[in-house]
Structure formats: structure tokens, C-alpha cells
Design a protein around this motif. Structure first.
Motif, PDB file in Angstrom:
ATOM      1  N   ILE A  63       0.841  -1.201   0.000  1.00 52.82           N
ATOM      2  CA  ILE A  63       0.000   0.000   0.000  1.00 52.82           C
ATOM      3  C   ILE A  63       0.875   1.250   0.000  1.00 52.82           C
ATOM      4  O   ILE A  63       0.645   2.176  -0.785  1.00 52.82           O
ATOM      5  N   GLU A  64       1.892   1.266   0.855  1.00 49.23           N
ATOM      6  CA  GLU A  64       2.798   2.422   0.895  1.00 49.23           C
ATOM      7  C   GLU A  64       3.486   2.609  -0.462  1.00 49.23           C
ATOM      8  O   GLU A  64       3.597   3.731  -0.957  1.00 49.23           O
ATOM      9  N   GLU A  86      -4.889   3.531  -3.043  1.00 51.54           N
ATOM     10  CA  GLU A  86      -4.958   2.669  -1.866  1.00 51.54           C
ATOM     11  C   GLU A  86      -6.287   1.914  -1.820  1.00 51.54           C
ATOM     12  O   GLU A  86      -6.322   0.715  -1.529  1.00 51.54           O
ATOM     13  N   ALA A 121       1.556   6.161  -7.119  1.00 58.95           N
ATOM     14  CA  ALA A 121       0.410   6.961  -7.553  1.00 58.95           C
ATOM     15  C   ALA A 121       0.745   8.447  -7.471  1.00 58.95           C
ATOM     16  O   ALA A 121       0.467   9.208  -8.411  1.00 58.95           O
ATOM     17  N   ASP A 122       1.344   8.847  -6.368  1.00 52.45           N
ATOM     18  CA  ASP A 122       1.702  10.250  -6.196  1.00 52.45           C
ATOM     19  C   ASP A 122       2.662  10.693  -7.299  1.00 52.45           C
ATOM     20  O   ASP A 122       2.480  11.755  -7.898  1.00 52.45           O
ATOM     21  N   ASP A 143      -4.380  10.202  -7.516  1.00 48.58           N
ATOM     22  CA  ASP A 143      -4.734  10.366  -6.111  1.00 48.58           C
ATOM     23  C   ASP A 143      -4.296   9.128  -5.318  1.00 48.58           C
ATOM     24  O   ASP A 143      -4.810   8.029  -5.549  1.00 48.58           O
ATOM     25  N   PRO A 144      -3.339   9.269  -4.385  1.00 45.63           N
ATOM     26  CA  PRO A 144      -2.874   8.116  -3.608  1.00 45.63           C
ATOM     27  C   PRO A 144      -3.986   7.439  -2.807  1.00 45.63           C
ATOM     28  O   PRO A 144      -3.962   6.221  -2.622  1.00 45.63           O
ATOM     29  N   HIS A 145      -4.961   8.218  -2.352  1.00 41.37           N
ATOM     30  CA  HIS A 145      -6.085   7.633  -1.611  1.00 41.37           C
ATOM     31  C   HIS A 145      -6.886   6.695  -2.520  1.00 41.37           C
ATOM     32  O   HIS A 145      -7.266   5.594  -2.108  1.00 41.37           O
ATOM     33  N   ARG A 193       0.949   3.884  -3.038  1.00 38.19           N
ATOM     34  CA  ARG A 193       0.621   5.298  -2.798  1.00 38.19           C
ATOM     35  C   ARG A 193       1.726   6.200  -3.341  1.00 38.19           C
ATOM     36  O   ARG A 193       1.450   7.228  -3.960  1.00 38.19           O
TER      37      ARG A 193
END
Length: 107
Positions: free
Chosen positions: A57-58, A75, A64-65, A70-72, A61
Motif C-alpha cells: 500500500i505504501e 490505496e 500513484a503520487d 490520487d494516492p487515496h 501510494r
């Protein structure tokens, strides 16, 4: 009836191509995770691996960033996939078939 503007048609074609690529990539990912599930079952390992999941997940994210996504959202997407993978791994460990839903026999 109005015609679709060429630019809109071109953009929709591009979206359709990306959607097709995503489906194929997800299929490849799930083929690999099915093999992981079989290996985990053979080794008596649990279906879930919270430490790896958190690292993934980290990592996603951050990717994605970097990509401007959007990292959210990334996730949430990965959590959805992880939940399905865990469901598959649990089914494999129980000896249940895993795969696409089967149509009922029409006989």
C-alpha cells in the motif's frame, strides 16, 4: 441525432484501450496470486500477510503520487484487490475451486 465529435471519439477509444490493458494486467496479476495461494497452502502459511500488504500500500501510494494519481484512490483500489486475493487464498487453502463464476448448468 448528433454525431460524436472526433476528439471525443478519439479520447473514448484511448480510454477503451486502457481499460482493455487493465483487464489483461489484472488477469496476469491474479494468475500470479493464485500460484502464491497454492504455495501458501502447501506451506501452511496464512492467506493474509498484513506486513506485506502495508508495504504494498505504501509503495502503491508513492507510485500513484509520482504518476499524478490520487494516492487515496490507489490505496482503495489496492485494498479491493488484496481483499479478493485473500478470499482466493482462503478458498485454495480449503480446497475450493477459485476462478471466474461458473454459469449454472442449463440441463
Amino acid at each position: 441525432m448528433s454525431q460524436t465529435p472526433p476528439e471525443l471519439h478519439r479520447l473514448r477509444q484511448s480510454i477503451d484501450n486502457v481499460d482493455a490493458a487493465l483487464v489483461h494486467l489484472l488477469a496476469e496479476r491474479f494468475k500470479a496470486t493464485q500460484r502464491v495461494g497454492v504455495l501458501k497452502a502447501e506451506l501452511g502459511l496464512p492467506a493474509a500477510d498484513p506486513g506485506r500488504e502495508e508495504r504494498q500500500i505504501e509503495r502503491l501510494r508513492a507510485l500513484a503520487d509520482d504518476a499524478g494519481l490520487d494516492p487515496h484512490f490507489a490505496e482503495k483500489f489496492l485494498n479491493f484487490i488484496i481483499a479478493e486475493v485473500i478470499r482466493h487464498h482462503e478458498a485454495i487453502a480449503e480446497g475450493a475451486p477459485v476462478g471466474p463464476p461458473q454459469e449454472p448448468d442449463a440441463r
